[in-house]
Design a protein around this motif. Structure first.
Motif, PDB file in Angstrom:
ATOM      1  N   ALA A   1       0.835  -1.208   0.000  1.00  0.00           N
ATOM      2  CA  ALA A   1       0.000   0.000   0.000  1.00  0.00           C
ATOM      3  C   ALA A   1       0.866   1.252   0.000  1.00  0.00           C
ATOM      4  O   ALA A   1       0.567   2.221  -0.709  1.00  0.00           O
ATOM      5  N   PHE A   2       1.959   1.236   0.780  1.00  0.00           N
ATOM      6  CA  PHE A   2       2.840   2.402   0.798  1.00  0.00           C
ATOM      7  C   PHE A   2       3.517   2.581  -0.559  1.00  0.00           C
ATOM      8  O   PHE A   2       3.621   3.702  -1.062  1.00  0.00           O
ATOM      9  N   GLU A   3       3.993   1.494  -1.151  1.00  0.00           N
ATOM     10  CA  GLU A   3       4.649   1.586  -2.457  1.00  0.00           C
ATOM     11  C   GLU A   3       3.694   2.109  -3.521  1.00  0.00           C
ATOM     12  O   GLU A   3       4.097   2.866  -4.404  1.00  0.00           O
ATOM     13  N   GLU A   4       2.432   1.746  -3.428  1.00  0.00           N
ATOM     14  CA  GLU A   4       1.431   2.277  -4.361  1.00  0.00           C
ATOM     15  C   GLU A   4       1.240   3.777  -4.139  1.00  0.00           C
ATOM     16  O   GLU A   4       1.165   4.547  -5.098  1.00  0.00           O
ATOM     17  N   LEU A   5       1.186   4.195  -2.885  1.00  0.00           N
ATOM     18  CA  LEU A   5       1.039   5.614  -2.552  1.00  0.00           C
ATOM     19  C   LEU A   5       2.235   6.432  -3.040  1.00  0.00           C
ATOM     20  O   LEU A   5       2.068   7.479  -3.663  1.00  0.00           O
ATOM     21  N   ALA A   6       3.446   5.953  -2.770  1.00  0.00           N
ATOM     22  CA  ALA A   6       4.660   6.721  -3.043  1.00  0.00           C
ATOM     23  C   ALA A   6       5.137   6.601  -4.489  1.00  0.00           C
ATOM     24  O   ALA A   6       5.815   7.498  -4.997  1.00  0.00           O
ATOM     25  N   GLY A   7       4.849   5.501  -5.135  1.00  0.00           N
ATOM     26  CA  GLY A   7       5.307   5.307  -6.506  1.00  0.00           C
ATOM     27  C   GLY A   7       6.824   5.359  -6.604  1.00  0.00           C
ATOM     28  O   GLY A   7       7.545   4.839  -5.746  1.00  0.00           O
TER      29      GLY A   7
END
Length: 190
Positions: free
Chosen positions: A139-145
């Motif tokens: 979820a964090f990786e999706e948010l931060a890209g």
């Protein structure tokens, strides 16, 4: 004026403290990320002063869009409950921010980046070290890209392990923390 200070006080009282996080790592196994990117920013750095005895060179241009993007990612990650610790990069660069995040905790760290190890000591703006529970990593990786780079994990031991393409730094946290605290005491006594 009295009415202005009263209004400011009211705004302060209404601030929501639930979105505040600290720099300290919270759990072994949490994933450590760099928000922002490694930059070869050594002019005016602590490393440059230590290595050469003085500070010189032109500082790099400040990218206000990158700064706003990094800050927004951290704020959004905290508000979403994804980020459990956050630390901005300042004196000493990424290496010091990582160590400070582990100090006064029972944890160490184990990180690796495809950069020369010296880059851990660069002091560039628009960078943050954050930790995210492993189950929240996607979820964090999706948010931060592309604006966040996975570095490694918070470890159960007391080793501070930072590796790059050319070397590895492996320091006992207890010794590093003692030296760090002694250095701050020395600086404050001057």
């Amino acid at each position: 004026t009295p009415s202005n200070s009263s209004a400011a006080s009211d705004v302060y009282k209404r601030q929501d403290n639930k979105d505040i996080t600290t720099i300290k790592f919270k759990n072994a196994g949490d994933i450590i990320y760099l928000v922002g990117d490694f930059q070869a920013a050594f002019n005016g750095s602590e490393l440059q002063k230590m290595e050469t005895g003085h500070i010189q060179g032109q500082l790099f241009a400040f990218d206000d869009e990158a700064e706003l993007r990094s800050q927004q990612i951290v704020l959004d990650g905290i508000k979403a409950g994804l980020i459990v610790s956050a630390h901005d990069i300042a004196e000493g660069g990424i290496a010091v921010a990582l160590a400070e995040s582990a100090f006064k905790t029972p944890f160490g760290l184990d990180v690796y980046a495809e950069v020369p190890t010296s880059m851990y000591f660069a002091e560039a703006p628009s960078q943050f070290i954050v930790s995210v529970p492993a189950q929240q990593a996607s979820a964090f990786e999706e948010l931060a890209g592309a604006d966040a780079r996975r570095l490694g994990t918070v470890s159960q031991d007391t080793a501070l392990k930072m590796a790059g393409i050319d070397a590895q730094i492996n320091v006992d946290k207890t010794i590093a923390e003692k030296k760090y605290m002694e250095a701050i005491s020395w600086l404050l006594s001057k």
